[in-house]
Design an enzyme around this catalytic site. Structure first.
Site, PDB file in Angstrom:
ATOM      1  N   CYS A 112       0.820  -1.229   0.000  1.00 44.43           N
ATOM      2  CA  CYS A 112       0.000   0.000   0.000  1.00 44.43           C
ATOM      3  C   CYS A 112       0.846   1.268   0.000  1.00 44.43           C
ATOM      4  CB  CYS A 112      -0.932   0.017   1.201  1.00 44.43           C
ATOM      5  SG  CYS A 112      -2.026  -1.403   1.247  1.00 44.43           S
ATOM      6  N   HIS A 251      -3.225   7.211   2.120  1.00 44.93           N
ATOM      7  CA  HIS A 251      -3.642   5.899   1.612  1.00 44.93           C
ATOM      8  C   HIS A 251      -5.007   5.571   2.220  1.00 44.93           C
ATOM      9  CE1 HIS A 251      -4.064   1.762   0.806  1.00 44.93           C
ATOM     10  NE2 HIS A 251      -3.742   1.359   2.025  1.00 44.93           N
ATOM     11  N   ASN A 281     -10.134  -0.129  -0.121  1.00 44.98           N
ATOM     12  CA  ASN A 281      -8.672  -0.029  -0.054  1.00 44.98           C
ATOM     13  C   ASN A 281      -8.091  -0.646  -1.331  1.00 44.98           C
ATOM     14  OD1 ASN A 281      -5.952  -0.492   0.401  1.00 44.98           O
ATOM     15  ND2 ASN A 281      -6.222  -1.205   2.511  1.00 44.98           N
TER      16      ASN A 281
HETATM   17  O1  UT7 Z   1      -3.861  -1.045   3.530  1.00 43.18           O
HETATM   18  C1  UT7 Z   1      -3.053  -1.701   4.453  1.00 43.18           C
HETATM   19  C2  UT7 Z   1      -3.559  -1.917   5.678  1.00 43.18           C
HETATM   20  N1  UT7 Z   1      -4.901  -2.315   5.955  1.00 43.18           N
HETATM   21  C3  UT7 Z   1      -5.472  -1.778   6.999  1.00 43.18           C
HETATM   22  O2  UT7 Z   1      -4.931  -0.855   7.451  1.00 43.18           O
HETATM   23  C4  UT7 Z   1      -6.682  -2.348   7.701  1.00 43.18           C
HETATM   24  C5  UT7 Z   1      -6.422  -2.374   9.177  1.00 43.18           C
HETATM   25  N2  UT7 Z   1      -7.418  -2.998  10.035  1.00 43.18           N
HETATM   26  C6  UT7 Z   1      -8.741  -2.686   9.997  1.00 43.18           C
HETATM   27  O3  UT7 Z   1      -9.173  -1.895   9.186  1.00 43.18           O
HETATM   28  C7  UT7 Z   1      -9.636  -3.276  11.047  1.00 43.18           C
HETATM   29  O4  UT7 Z   1      -8.872  -3.943  12.000  1.00 43.18           O
HETATM   30  C8  UT7 Z   1     -10.718  -4.231  10.471  1.00 43.18           C
HETATM   31  C9  UT7 Z   1     -11.724  -3.435   9.643  1.00 43.18           C
HETATM   32  C10 UT7 Z   1     -10.073  -5.314   9.598  1.00 43.18           C
HETATM   33  C11 UT7 Z   1     -11.464  -4.895  11.625  1.00 43.18           C
HETATM   34  O5  UT7 Z   1     -12.063  -3.889  12.444  1.00 43.18           O
HETATM   35  P1  UT7 Z   1     -11.908  -3.949  14.034  1.00 43.18           P
HETATM   36  O6  UT7 Z   1     -12.646  -2.796  14.566  1.00 43.18           O
HETATM   37  O7  UT7 Z   1     -10.447  -4.075  14.349  1.00 43.18           O
HETATM   38  O8  UT7 Z   1     -12.699  -5.260  14.394  1.00 43.18           O
HETATM   39  P2  UT7 Z   1     -12.189  -6.522  15.237  1.00 43.18           P
HETATM   40  O9  UT7 Z   1     -11.272  -7.350  14.408  1.00 43.18           O
HETATM   41  O10 UT7 Z   1     -11.737  -6.043  16.589  1.00 43.18           O
HETATM   42  O11 UT7 Z   1     -13.546  -7.313  15.455  1.00 43.18           O
HETATM   43  C12 UT7 Z   1     -14.607  -6.823  16.330  1.00 43.18           C
HETATM   44  C13 UT7 Z   1     -15.793  -7.754  16.201  1.00 43.18           C
HETATM   45  C14 UT7 Z   1     -15.428  -9.230  16.331  1.00 43.18           C
HETATM   46  O12 UT7 Z   1     -16.529  -9.876  16.955  1.00 43.18           O
HETATM   47  P3  UT7 Z   1     -16.471 -10.257  18.517  1.00 43.18           P
HETATM   48  O13 UT7 Z   1     -15.270 -11.158  18.647  1.00 43.18           O
HETATM   49  O14 UT7 Z   1     -16.318  -8.960  19.221  1.00 43.18           O
HETATM   50  O15 UT7 Z   1     -17.782 -10.944  18.737  1.00 43.18           O
HETATM   51  C15 UT7 Z   1     -15.334  -9.702  14.912  1.00 43.18           C
HETATM   52  O16 UT7 Z   1     -15.575 -11.077  14.754  1.00 43.18           O
HETATM   53  O17 UT7 Z   1     -16.379  -7.613  14.893  1.00 43.18           O
HETATM   54  C16 UT7 Z   1     -16.426  -8.896  14.258  1.00 43.18           C
HETATM   55  N3  UT7 Z   1     -16.193  -8.681  12.830  1.00 43.18           N
HETATM   56  C17 UT7 Z   1     -17.177  -8.440  11.955  1.00 43.18           C
HETATM   57  N4  UT7 Z   1     -18.501  -8.342  12.090  1.00 43.18           N
HETATM   58  C18 UT7 Z   1     -19.226  -8.062  11.005  1.00 43.18           C
HETATM   59  C19 UT7 Z   1     -14.996  -8.666  12.165  1.00 43.18           C
HETATM   60  N5  UT7 Z   1     -15.211  -8.414  10.864  1.00 43.18           N
HETATM   61  C20 UT7 Z   1     -16.544  -8.280  10.712  1.00 43.18           C
HETATM   62  C21 UT7 Z   1     -17.362  -7.988   9.606  1.00 43.18           C
HETATM   63  N6  UT7 Z   1     -18.693  -7.893   9.796  1.00 43.18           N
HETATM   64  N7  UT7 Z   1     -16.872  -7.810   8.362  1.00 43.18           N
END
Ligand code: UT7
Length: 367
Positions: A112, A251, A281
């Site tokens: 990226c 980005h 992204n």
């Molecule tokens: O370009 C290069 C780099 N890329 C990035 O920079 C992306 C970096 N990371 C992110 O954007 C975020 O970490 C994500 C969007 C991938 C995830 O968001 P988050 O706020 O960190 O969510 P999380 O992984 O902490 O998950 C929170 C909850 C979990 O459920 P529980 O365990 O709390 O019950 C996940 O299972 O949300 C759940 N979850 C979802 N729910 C609905 C994770 N993905 C999804 C989804 N839809 N797509």
């Protein structure tokens, strides 16, 4: 006056197949509400053709915008982590297709951060006089590496290409300062093992080894820290402060990362360009596509101080401080398009869904 590399042409290629949050709700256990709140993304555009085809179209548009012929170029650089083939490079194929017969060509992979790394390389070439007119393209076909039942990764990424032409200027405008960095020790947080998008998904490959592996939360933290620290360093190197910045073009990884990072920098609201809602992204393509959109929206004027900042796989990060030059309107327009398609996202993603189905055999079907 110092010789600097300034952007004199820009163009993008947005592929035609839409993948909305409502479409994703049909493929995996997710919701529009969750995706919008956690990422700011509502839609992505996917490609039915190869990385090279998108790069070529963005390149032709940027050349027309700069009022140049392909034979005027002496270097073509393509930033991509999803080349169609490992060899020849996407850059060499684009060089041939557009007829840039006087140009050298190579690809650069900083995921990226690719367009920011690429800008630093081509700016150095132009400043030193080793090159006069350079085409830099960020192009990605990311969807091929996505498992569309993995809700932690596939919601984020889209395809596309963006291009910029750099030429020398002695009027004070152009690239003012560069900050680049990497931490290879954290490379495991974002992995694509595949060897080129043309061949996959293919029945000969192991789906577990080939899909994008991504540690979202770890990446999120490193990204906020990395982007804000790098942008602060580049401003210091350019002898500028946050108050001097007219526009940050970050980005487009996640709207929350952009918000947190720019708030740390003390630059907010209208001074930050965000177009992630419609495109997702797109890795190395995101900054040049955002530059095109910012110009179309009248958000960049001659003399503006613009900061580009990115974070990505490797892990890598980088920022560029530049002063925008005289050109804010295209000299000409290239009106070519990608070949038409009547595929929708479900047609396009069927190969991915079949390829990764075995990894989800024990999961309940998506409602
Ligand atoms: O370009 C290069 C780099 N890329 C990035 O920079 C992306 C970096 N990371 C992110 O954007 C975020 O970490 C994500 C969007 C991938 C995830 O968001 P988050 O706020 O960190 O969510 P999380 O992984 O902490 O998950 C929170 C909850 C979990 O459920 P529980 O365990 O709390 O019950 C996940 O299972 O949300 C759940 N979850 C979802 N729910 C609905 C994770 N993905 C999804 C989804 N839809 N797509």
């Amino acid at each position: 006056m110092t010789r600097r590399a300034t952007i004199t042409g820009w163009g993008k290629c947005v592929p035609p197949v839409s993948l909305s949050n409502a479409d994703l709700e049909r493929l995996m256990d997710t919701s529009d509400e969750w995706i919008v709140e956690r990422t700011g993304i509502r839609n992505r555009q996917l490609t039915h053709v190869e990385t090279t085809d998108m790069a070529e179209l963005a390149a032709r548009r940027a050349l027309a915008c700069a009022g140049l012929e392909a034979t005027d170029l002496d270097l073509v650089v393509i930033a991509t982590c999803t080349p169609e083939l490992l060899c020849p490079s996407v850059a060499a194929m684009v060089q041939d297709r557009i007829g840039a017969t006087n140009a050298a060509a190579f690809d650069l992979n900083a995921a990226c951060s690719g367009f920011v790394y690429g800008t630093s390389v081509v700016a150095g070439m132009v400043e030193s006089g080793f090159a006069e007119r350079v085409l830099l393209v960020g192009a990605e076909k990311l969807h091929y590496a996505m498992d569309y039942r993995d809700r932690g990764t596939a919601i984020l990424f889209g395809d596309g290409a963006g291009a910029a032409v750099f030429e020398p200027s002695t009027d004070g405008d152009g690239v003012l300062a560069v900050d680049l960095g990497a931490d290879g020790g954290k490379g495991g947080t974002m992995l694509i093992r595949s060897m080129g998008s043309q061949g996959e998904p293919s029945p000969a490959n192991d789906p577990e080894a080939f899909r994008l592996h991504f540690e979202g939360q770890a990446v999120f933290k490193i990204a906020v820290q990395g982007i804000s620290a790098s942008a602060a360093r580049v401003l210091e190197r350019a002898g500028l402060t946050a108050d001097d910045v007219d526009l940050v073009v970050p980005h487009q990884a996640n709207a929350r990362i952009i918000d947190s990072a720019t708030r740390r920098l003390g630059i907010e609201g209208e001074r930050v360009f965000v177009n992630i809602d419609g495109l997702g992204n797109t890795a190395a393509a995101s900054i040049p596509m955002a530059i095109s959109d910012a110009l179309d929206a009248g958000r960049i004027s001659t003399g503006d101080t613009v900061v580009l900042t990115a974070f990505g796989g490797g892990v890598t990060w980088g920022s560029i401080a530049l002063q925008w030059g005289a050109r804010t309107e295209p000299v000409g327009v290239h009106d070519g398009e990608l070949p038409p398609t009547d595929m929708d996202c479900f047609d396009l993603l069927q190969d991915n869904l079949d390829f990764y189905a075995g990894l989800h055999a024990d999961e309940p079907p998506v409602a």
